[in-house]
Design an enzyme around this catalytic site. Structure first.
Site, PDB file in Angstrom:
ATOM      1  N   ARG A  99       2.268   8.158   6.991  1.00  0.00           N
ATOM      2  CA  ARG A  99       2.570   8.186   8.428  1.00  0.00           C
ATOM      3  C   ARG A  99       4.035   7.859   8.688  1.00  0.00           C
ATOM      4  O   ARG A  99       4.736   7.297   7.845  1.00  0.00           O
ATOM      5  CB  ARG A  99       1.694   7.154   9.162  1.00  0.00           C
ATOM      6  N   THR A 155       4.007   1.484  -0.905  1.00  0.00           N
ATOM      7  CA  THR A 155       4.740   1.469  -2.170  1.00  0.00           C
ATOM      8  C   THR A 155       3.877   2.045  -3.287  1.00  0.00           C
ATOM      9  O   THR A 155       4.344   2.838  -4.118  1.00  0.00           O
ATOM     10  CB  THR A 155       5.164   0.034  -2.513  1.00  0.00           C
ATOM     11  N   LYS A 177       6.999  -6.542  10.764  1.00  0.00           N
ATOM     12  CA  LYS A 177       6.434  -5.859   9.605  1.00  0.00           C
ATOM     13  C   LYS A 177       7.516  -5.246   8.725  1.00  0.00           C
ATOM     14  O   LYS A 177       7.383  -5.153   7.514  1.00  0.00           O
ATOM     15  CB  LYS A 177       5.450  -4.776  10.064  1.00  0.00           C
ATOM     16  N   PHE A 189       4.022  -8.034  -9.011  1.00  0.00           N
ATOM     17  CA  PHE A 189       5.164  -8.824  -8.565  1.00  0.00           C
ATOM     18  C   PHE A 189       5.733  -9.541  -9.782  1.00  0.00           C
ATOM     19  O   PHE A 189       4.986  -9.921 -10.700  1.00  0.00           O
ATOM     20  CB  PHE A 189       4.751  -9.846  -7.505  1.00  0.00           C
ATOM     21  N   TRP A 200       7.030  -0.602  -8.279  1.00  0.00           N
ATOM     22  CA  TRP A 200       8.076  -1.211  -7.439  1.00  0.00           C
ATOM     23  C   TRP A 200       9.323  -1.481  -8.270  1.00  0.00           C
ATOM     24  O   TRP A 200      10.443  -1.219  -7.836  1.00  0.00           O
ATOM     25  CB  TRP A 200       7.553  -2.524  -6.828  1.00  0.00           C
ATOM     26  N   ALA A 241      -3.818   1.582  12.573  1.00  0.00           N
ATOM     27  CA  ALA A 241      -5.193   1.542  12.082  1.00  0.00           C
ATOM     28  C   ALA A 241      -6.002   0.413  12.701  1.00  0.00           C
ATOM     29  O   ALA A 241      -7.226   0.409  12.588  1.00  0.00           O
ATOM     30  CB  ALA A 241      -5.212   1.403  10.564  1.00  0.00           C
ATOM     31  N   PHE A 272      -3.554  -0.523   7.015  1.00  0.00           N
ATOM     32  CA  PHE A 272      -4.139  -1.856   6.878  1.00  0.00           C
ATOM     33  C   PHE A 272      -5.212  -1.893   5.793  1.00  0.00           C
ATOM     34  O   PHE A 272      -5.152  -1.113   4.839  1.00  0.00           O
ATOM     35  CB  PHE A 272      -4.658  -2.360   8.221  1.00  0.00           C
ATOM     36  N   LYS A 303       0.831  -1.216   0.000  1.00  0.00           N
ATOM     37  CA  LYS A 303       0.000   0.000   0.000  1.00  0.00           C
ATOM     38  C   LYS A 303       0.863   1.262   0.000  1.00  0.00           C
ATOM     39  O   LYS A 303       0.614   2.180  -0.791  1.00  0.00           O
ATOM     40  CB  LYS A 303      -0.925  -0.033   1.224  1.00  0.00           C
TER      41      LYS A 303
END
Length: 558
Positions: free
Chosen positions: A96, A75, A107, A383, A411, A275, A303, A73
């Site tokens: 954030r 990224t 994480k 990906f 990415w 969140a 999230f 998210k």
């Protein structure tokens, strides 16, 4: 083909001096407070001076329920911001700050990934500009003043059994969830049971992220309820005369942090409420400032959309008068396969059927987001193991839902891979078709607000609240807090309170364990299921592999 790690890419970035990034937004040198060469805070006087400018378009990035497969998210947020600038738009990113707890837990970092990152990545994921330390210190000062007041005679008649202000630390530490303080005799105070939360769950964090200026900050801090007297009346932080000193500690932390993406585009990184246990959004002051300085602002909510986006809409937008023009919901082929029952070890193998089986989770989020009156675009975060057939399966599913899904390769390629997504998002934002509204009104009863979210967002049959909780909600309504929104504290992994239940389940119940009044922040926290406001470290925490190499560079962050 060998890919560089996130930290290798970030380390090789050609960063511009932060003054040049500020100049792109029209921020004069005198209104930037540099923290080194590549970070700065923006002064309040400048922020006050741009409030009469035109407001840009707000773009929210959210996602499906997180899985171990990864969704990307942040990224995508960074990649979309770079993509908008690449196609000639004036865009800014707002995200954030990172908590040390997840960074050293499991994480990892929170600066994006691959060629869609915000830098300096190492600083962002560690101490940054000290905002979290300031929040921890202000919170701890109040905790110390409560026990000190009781020790010196308890003039406010605080019932030591009903002190509700817990302590915080910015680390995952399960051993601190329940503790006893004041042990060791008369000189150490009165023994009582309390506990610790992680700093990002602190009401001080929520207040910092919802405040407009220092006066608003102090007013909110003073309105926090810290304890109850023997007659059950509340004791506020202002009763202890703590709000002034807390504001002093938070004076610099309230100023937004300006940094840059790998492609030297401006980004505000400010605030960090979780969140799943708080409202999970970038600070109001950073978002509203960016909207006055840019034509498009790309921000994220933590999230999945059932938590972060719901709170963004029902809490942040309601409180700050914001309205998103478009929502981007991030999904990946890998995550769809996991929702379809494929174990993580087998995600690299093509399985179109599993993608199709996992898509209902995405479909549920699309439906929920549309219920707020905002157009939705699905971003398929690419990906390298994805196949054309798997990507097409997601596109076909979204088309059947009356929407559109766009493959984005930010990415791997940076803005060169996100131009199609950026172009479409800008078109939708410029069309002004959004008709945003929260899903419940201020005047609805608190218990009904909880039921509304459980039924309309989680698709539960009901919220299970015992008589003690219902009585507490009614008491708060009688005390004048009934107009507040509710902030659901729930597992991020599922629409239910069972983290193992993926997909789009229906017919379940949401057990409410407790409710907490955050009177200063301006919402009621609803703790559901087994969610913890102090996480624990995993069996093998990331901290075990974070270290300095022989050149003094940080290794292990990702």
């Amino acid at each position: 083909m060998a890919f560089k790690s996130d930290i290798q890419i970030a380390r090789a970035a050609r960063k511009l001096p932060i003054q040049e990034i500020g100049a792109k937004l029209g921020i004069p040198l005198d209104d930037l407070v540099p923290y080194g060469h590549d970070k700065a805070k923006v002064g309040q006087d400048f922020i006050n001076g741009v409030q009469d400018r035109k407001t840009g378009k707000l773009i929210l990035v959210t996602a499906i329920n997180p899985t171990p497969a990864g969704e990307g998210k942040t990224t995508t947020t960074v990649g979309l911001g770079d993509g908008l600038n690449r196609i000639g738009k004036k865009a800014c990113v707002c995200i954030r700050e990172a908590s040390l707890g997840p960074n050293f837990g499991m994480k990892g970092g929170a600066a994006g990934g691959g060629y869609a990152q915000i830098v300096p990545m190492e600083d962002m994921n560690l101490h940054f500009t000290g905002d979290f330390h300031a929040i921890t210190s202000a919170h701890s000062l109040l905790a110390a003043m409560i026990d000190n007041h009781i020790y010196w005679g308890n003039e406010l008649d605080i019932d030591v059994r009903r002190v509700v202000w817990r302590r915080v630390v910015d680390m995952n530490d399960r051993a601190l969830r329940q503790v006893n303080v004041g042990l060791g005799g008369v000189t150490n105070g009165f023994p009582r049971e309390t506990g610790y939360d992680i700093t990002v769950a602190s009401e001080v964090m929520a207040i910092l992220c919802l405040s407009n200026d220092l006066n608003d900050l102090q007013r909110r801090l003073g309105a926090m309820i810290v304890a109850y007297r023997r007659d059950r009346t509340p004791v506020f932080a202002r009763d202890l005369k703590a709000d002034g000193a807390m504001t002093v500690l938070l004076k610099d932390a309230l100023q937004p942090n300006l940094v840059q993406t790998l492609e030297n585009n401006p980004a505000f990184v400010h605030g960090g409420p979780f969140a799943n246990i708080a409202h999970g959004c970038n600070s109001v002051i950073a978002t509203t400032t960016a909207l006055k300085l840019s034509d498009y602002v790309v921000t994220e909510a933590g999230f999945g959309a059932d938590l972060g986006a719901e709170k963004f809409m029902n809490i942040k937008c309601r409180k700050a008068g914001l309205a998103p023009s478009v929502v981007v919901c991030v999904a990946t082929v890998r995550a769809m396969k996991m929702n379809g029952g494929v174990p993580k070890a087998e995600l690299g193998t093509e399985n179109v059927e599993a993608v199709q089986s996992g898509c209902p989770n995405l479909g549920r989020h699309i439906e929920n987001l549309k219920s707020f009156g905002v157009p939705v675009v699905v971003a398929i975060n690419h990906f390298v193991t994805d196949t054309e057939a798997e990507v097409q399966a997601i596109k076909d599913f979204v088309a059947e839902q009356g929407g559109e899904a766009i493959l984005s390769r930010h990415w791997e390629l940076g803005s060169d891979g996100s131009q199609e997504l950026a172009t479409r998002v800008a078109e939708i934002a410029d069309a002004d078709t959004a008709n945003f509204a929260p899903i419940y009104p201020d005047e609805m009863a608190l218990a009904d607000k909880i039921r509304t979210i459980c039924k309309r967002i989680y698709r539960a049959d009901d919220a299970v609240m015992d008589q003690k909780i219902l009585a507490q909600l009614r008491d708060w309504e009688e005390q004048g807090y009934g107009h507040l929104p509710v902030c659901m504290a729930k597992t991020q992994y599922s629409f239910t309170t069972d983290p193992a239940l993926r997909g789009a389940p229906t017919g379940h119940l949401v057990p409410v364990r407790e409710v907490r009044l955050s009177a200063g922040a301006g919402f009621v926290v609803v703790v559901c299921g087994e969610i913890m406001t102090m996480p624990g470290l995993p069996r093998t925490p990331s901290a075990e592999t974070i270290m300095l190499n022989d050149d003094g560079q940080i290794e292990g962050l990702f």
